[in-house]
Design a protein around this motif. Sequence first.
Motif, PDB file in Angstrom:
ATOM      1  N   ALA A 132       0.827  -1.212   0.000  1.00  0.00           N
ATOM      2  CA  ALA A 132       0.000   0.000   0.000  1.00  0.00           C
ATOM      3  C   ALA A 132       0.857   1.257   0.000  1.00  0.00           C
ATOM      4  O   ALA A 132       0.498   2.265  -0.619  1.00  0.00           O
ATOM      5  CB  ALA A 132      -0.939  -0.003   1.214  1.00  0.00           C
ATOM      6  N   TRP A 133       2.004   1.210   0.684  1.00  0.00           N
ATOM      7  CA  TRP A 133       2.891   2.373   0.748  1.00  0.00           C
ATOM      8  C   TRP A 133       3.545   2.633  -0.597  1.00  0.00           C
ATOM      9  O   TRP A 133       3.837   3.767  -0.946  1.00  0.00           O
ATOM     10  CB  TRP A 133       3.954   2.176   1.834  1.00  0.00           C
ATOM     11  N   GLY A 134       3.816   1.566  -1.337  1.00  0.00           N
ATOM     12  CA  GLY A 134       4.420   1.750  -2.656  1.00  0.00           C
ATOM     13  C   GLY A 134       5.750   1.062  -2.856  1.00  0.00           C
ATOM     14  O   GLY A 134       6.447   1.330  -3.833  1.00  0.00           O
ATOM     15  N   TYR A 135       6.129   0.165  -1.937  1.00  0.00           N
ATOM     16  CA  TYR A 135       7.324  -0.634  -2.213  1.00  0.00           C
ATOM     17  C   TYR A 135       7.061  -1.350  -3.526  1.00  0.00           C
ATOM     18  O   TYR A 135       5.950  -1.798  -3.789  1.00  0.00           O
ATOM     19  CB  TYR A 135       7.529  -1.706  -1.131  1.00  0.00           C
ATOM     20  N   SER A 136       8.080  -1.470  -4.359  1.00  0.00           N
ATOM     21  CA  SER A 136       7.865  -2.181  -5.621  1.00  0.00           C
ATOM     22  C   SER A 136       8.941  -3.245  -5.786  1.00  0.00           C
ATOM     23  O   SER A 136      10.112  -3.028  -5.484  1.00  0.00           O
ATOM     24  CB  SER A 136       7.873  -1.209  -6.804  1.00  0.00           C
TER      25      SER A 136
END
Length: 143
Positions: A111-115
Motif C-alpha cells: 500500500a505504501w508503494g514498495y515495488s
Amino acid sequence: MDFGVMEALLARFDLALHRVPDGVPIPGSFWGDPEAGVIAHNVYVRSDTPVHSMLHEACHLIVLTPEKRALVHTDATDSDIEEDATCYLQVVLADELPGVGRARLMADMDAWGYSFRMGSTEAWMAQDADDARSWLAERGLPH
C-alpha cells in the motif's frame, strides 16, 4: 503499536527507539514526516509513524556493521543487497510484533508503494528473495 514492545525488539539489536512528540519533525527521516528516522544506532518515530516504516529504517541499521551504523544519518543504505536484506528482515521481524505479523506488514508495504520485480512483497518473498535470505543468514541475522 505498543512502544515498549517495539523498543524491546530494537534493543535486541543494540538500537534505541525514540518517541518524538506529535507535530515535531522526525530527526533523520529520509522521506519526511511521518516516516521513521535514523541516526547512528537511533530510530525515531511519532505516534503516526507507520509500523512498516519503523521496521524498515531499523532493519537498515541492523544489517550494517557497527562501524557503518555509526556513520548513518538519514540515508542508511549504499547497496541493492542491503536494501533487499532490509526489506526481507522487516517482514521477518513483523512476526515478533503482536497484532502485526508478516501478512499485515507485506500489505502495508504494498500500500505504501514498495515495488518488487514480482509485483508484490509477498510474491517477492516467496519467489525472488533468495539472495536477501542468504545474505542475512551469512551474517547470522534472522531470515
